[in-house]
Design a protein around this motif. Structure first.
Motif, PDB file in Angstrom:
ATOM      1  N   SER A   6     -26.331 -56.337 -15.450  1.00 46.87           N
ATOM      2  CA  SER A   6     -26.640 -54.989 -14.956  1.00 46.87           C
ATOM      3  C   SER A   6     -25.652 -54.560 -13.881  1.00 46.87           C
ATOM      4  N   GLU A   7     -25.384 -55.461 -12.960  1.00 39.32           N
ATOM      5  CA  GLU A   7     -24.454 -55.157 -11.871  1.00 39.32           C
ATOM      6  C   GLU A   7     -23.061 -54.847 -12.404  1.00 39.32           C
ATOM      7  N   HIS A   8     -22.568 -55.670 -13.299  1.00 34.52           N
ATOM      8  CA  HIS A   8     -21.206 -55.479 -13.809  1.00 34.52           C
ATOM      9  C   HIS A   8     -21.092 -54.283 -14.747  1.00 34.52           C
ATOM     10  N   MET A   9     -22.153 -53.963 -15.448  1.00 41.23           N
ATOM     11  CA  MET A   9     -22.126 -52.748 -16.261  1.00 41.23           C
ATOM     12  C   MET A   9     -22.031 -51.518 -15.373  1.00 41.23           C
ATOM     13  N   SER A  10     -22.781 -51.524 -14.288  1.00 38.95           N
ATOM     14  CA  SER A  10     -22.811 -50.379 -13.388  1.00 38.95           C
ATOM     15  C   SER A  10     -21.515 -50.242 -12.586  1.00 38.95           C
ATOM     16  N   LEU A  11     -21.058 -51.356 -12.033  1.00 35.41           N
ATOM     17  CA  LEU A  11     -19.896 -51.300 -11.141  1.00 35.41           C
ATOM     18  C   LEU A  11     -18.545 -51.313 -11.848  1.00 35.41           C
ATOM     19  N   TYR A  12     -18.464 -52.035 -12.973  1.00 39.40           N
ATOM     20  CA  TYR A  12     -17.155 -52.269 -13.598  1.00 39.40           C
ATOM     21  C   TYR A  12     -17.069 -51.795 -15.047  1.00 39.40           C
ATOM     22  N   ALA A  13     -18.053 -51.059 -15.507  1.00 42.81           N
ATOM     23  CA  ALA A  13     -18.077 -50.525 -16.875  1.00 42.81           C
ATOM     24  C   ALA A  13     -18.002 -51.630 -17.927  1.00 42.81           C
ATOM     25  N   LEU A  14     -18.611 -52.762 -17.646  1.00 42.46           N
ATOM     26  CA  LEU A  14     -18.682 -53.848 -18.618  1.00 42.46           C
ATOM     27  C   LEU A  14     -19.547 -53.393 -19.791  1.00 42.46           C
ATOM     28  N   LYS A  15     -19.080 -53.630 -20.995  1.00 47.57           N
ATOM     29  CA  LYS A  15     -19.844 -53.275 -22.193  1.00 47.57           C
ATOM     30  C   LYS A  15     -20.567 -54.520 -22.677  1.00 47.57           C
ATOM     31  N   VAL A  16     -21.856 -54.381 -22.964  1.00 41.53           N
ATOM     32  CA  VAL A  16     -22.684 -55.523 -23.337  1.00 41.53           C
ATOM     33  C   VAL A  16     -23.434 -55.228 -24.625  1.00 41.53           C
ATOM     34  N   LYS A  17     -23.382 -56.177 -25.530  1.00 43.15           N
ATOM     35  CA  LYS A  17     -24.211 -56.142 -26.731  1.00 43.15           C
ATOM     36  C   LYS A  17     -24.958 -57.467 -26.748  1.00 43.15           C
ATOM     37  N   VAL A  18     -26.253 -57.403 -26.929  1.00 44.68           N
ATOM     38  CA  VAL A  18     -27.063 -58.611 -26.957  1.00 44.68           C
ATOM     39  C   VAL A  18     -27.476 -58.870 -28.395  1.00 44.68           C
ATOM     40  N   TYR A  19     -27.145 -60.030 -28.875  1.00 44.95           N
ATOM     41  CA  TYR A  19     -27.472 -60.453 -30.231  1.00 44.95           C
ATOM     42  C   TYR A  19     -28.976 -60.609 -30.370  1.00 44.95           C
ATOM     43  N   SER A  20     -29.521 -60.061 -31.424  1.00 45.61           N
ATOM     44  CA  SER A  20     -30.951 -60.182 -31.669  1.00 45.61           C
ATOM     45  C   SER A  20     -31.217 -61.335 -32.620  1.00 45.61           C
ATOM     46  N   GLY A  21     -31.876 -62.359 -32.149  1.00 47.90           N
ATOM     47  CA  GLY A  21     -32.208 -63.508 -32.971  1.00 47.90           C
ATOM     48  C   GLY A  21     -33.188 -63.184 -34.076  1.00 47.90           C
ATOM     49  N   LYS A  22     -33.796 -62.014 -34.022  1.00 50.47           N
ATOM     50  CA  LYS A  22     -34.753 -61.613 -35.059  1.00 50.47           C
ATOM     51  C   LYS A  22     -34.032 -61.203 -36.343  1.00 50.47           C
ATOM     52  N   ASP A  23     -32.755 -60.801 -36.208  1.00 49.89           N
ATOM     53  CA  ASP A  23     -32.017 -60.300 -37.356  1.00 49.89           C
ATOM     54  C   ASP A  23     -31.594 -61.401 -38.327  1.00 49.89           C
ATOM     55  N   THR A  24     -31.347 -62.575 -37.827  1.00 50.56           N
ATOM     56  CA  THR A  24     -30.856 -63.658 -38.664  1.00 50.56           C
ATOM     57  C   THR A  24     -31.262 -64.996 -38.072  1.00 50.56           C
ATOM     58  N   ASP A  25     -31.143 -66.015 -38.843  1.00 49.18           N
ATOM     59  CA  ASP A  25     -31.537 -67.342 -38.388  1.00 49.18           C
ATOM     60  C   ASP A  25     -30.344 -68.253 -38.118  1.00 49.18           C
ATOM     61  N   TYR A  26     -29.162 -67.694 -37.935  1.00 53.31           N
ATOM     62  CA  TYR A  26     -27.973 -68.514 -37.677  1.00 53.31           C
ATOM     63  C   TYR A  26     -27.995 -69.163 -36.299  1.00 53.31           C
ATOM     64  N   PHE A  27     -28.600 -68.508 -35.336  1.00 48.31           N
ATOM     65  CA  PHE A  27     -28.631 -69.004 -33.962  1.00 48.31           C
ATOM     66  C   PHE A  27     -30.075 -69.088 -33.489  1.00 48.31           C
ATOM     67  N   PRO A  28     -30.761 -70.186 -33.789  1.00 46.85           N
ATOM     68  CA  PRO A  28     -32.167 -70.285 -33.388  1.00 46.85           C
ATOM     69  C   PRO A  28     -32.321 -70.306 -31.879  1.00 46.85           C
ATOM     70  N   GLY A  29     -33.410 -69.784 -31.417  1.00 46.37           N
ATOM     71  CA  GLY A  29     -33.684 -69.757 -29.980  1.00 46.37           C
ATOM     72  C   GLY A  29     -35.123 -70.111 -29.699  1.00 46.37           C
ATOM     73  N   GLY A  30     -35.590 -69.680 -28.552  1.00 46.08           N
ATOM     74  CA  GLY A  30     -36.944 -69.983 -28.127  1.00 46.08           C
ATOM     75  C   GLY A  30     -38.005 -69.462 -29.074  1.00 46.08           C
ATOM     76  N   ARG A  31     -37.758 -68.308 -29.672  1.00 50.01           N
ATOM     77  CA  ARG A  31     -38.720 -67.743 -30.618  1.00 50.01           C
ATOM     78  C   ARG A  31     -38.928 -68.701 -31.787  1.00 50.01           C
ATOM     79  N   HIS A  32     -37.823 -69.243 -32.304  1.00 47.34           N
ATOM     80  CA  HIS A  32     -37.928 -70.208 -33.399  1.00 47.34           C
ATOM     81  C   HIS A  32     -38.631 -71.478 -32.931  1.00 47.34           C
ATOM     82  N   PHE A  33     -38.205 -71.974 -31.788  1.00 50.98           N
ATOM     83  CA  PHE A  33     -38.745 -73.237 -31.284  1.00 50.98           C
ATOM     84  C   PHE A  33     -40.239 -73.159 -31.018  1.00 50.98           C
TER      85      PHE A  33
END
Length: 93
Positions: free
Chosen positions: A54-81
């Motif tokens: 949040s800080e870097h997006m606001s101050l330095y125009a950092l662009k962020v995309k967050v991968y949604s683990g719901k879309d595919t099962d290639y990268f399992p996470g806490g939801r899977h576990f």
């Protein structure tokens, strides 16, 4: 990542990163590494990362995309576990 309010708005999981190499991302990663005190204070890599994103997006125009683990099962996470034990067993075979 977790959908709790303290991780909003990104719910970014700190277990996997795909980062394009540029000055903004270098600055962000340096800040993240140097902010270990946030992890110790919050007891969470995830909330520390969301705070810095949040800080870097606001101050330095950092662009962020967050991968949604719901879309595919290639990268399992806490939801899977936590929610799909059979999927995890099959994944580990």
């Amino acid at each position: 990542g977790s959908r709790q309010v303290r991780f909003a708005p990104y719910s970014a999981n700190s277990g996997f990163y795909y980062i394009c190499n540029n000055l903004r991302t270098q600055n962000f990663m340096e800040s993240f590494v140097m902010s270990s005190h946030l992890v110790l204070t919050t007891r969470s890599h995830q909330s520390s990362m969301v705070q810095l994103l949040s800080e870097h997006m606001s101050l330095y125009a950092l662009k962020v995309k967050v991968y949604s683990g719901k879309d595919t099962d290639y990268f399992p996470g806490g939801r899977h576990f936590h929610m799909d034990k059979q999927w995890m067993k099959d994944f580990l075979k």
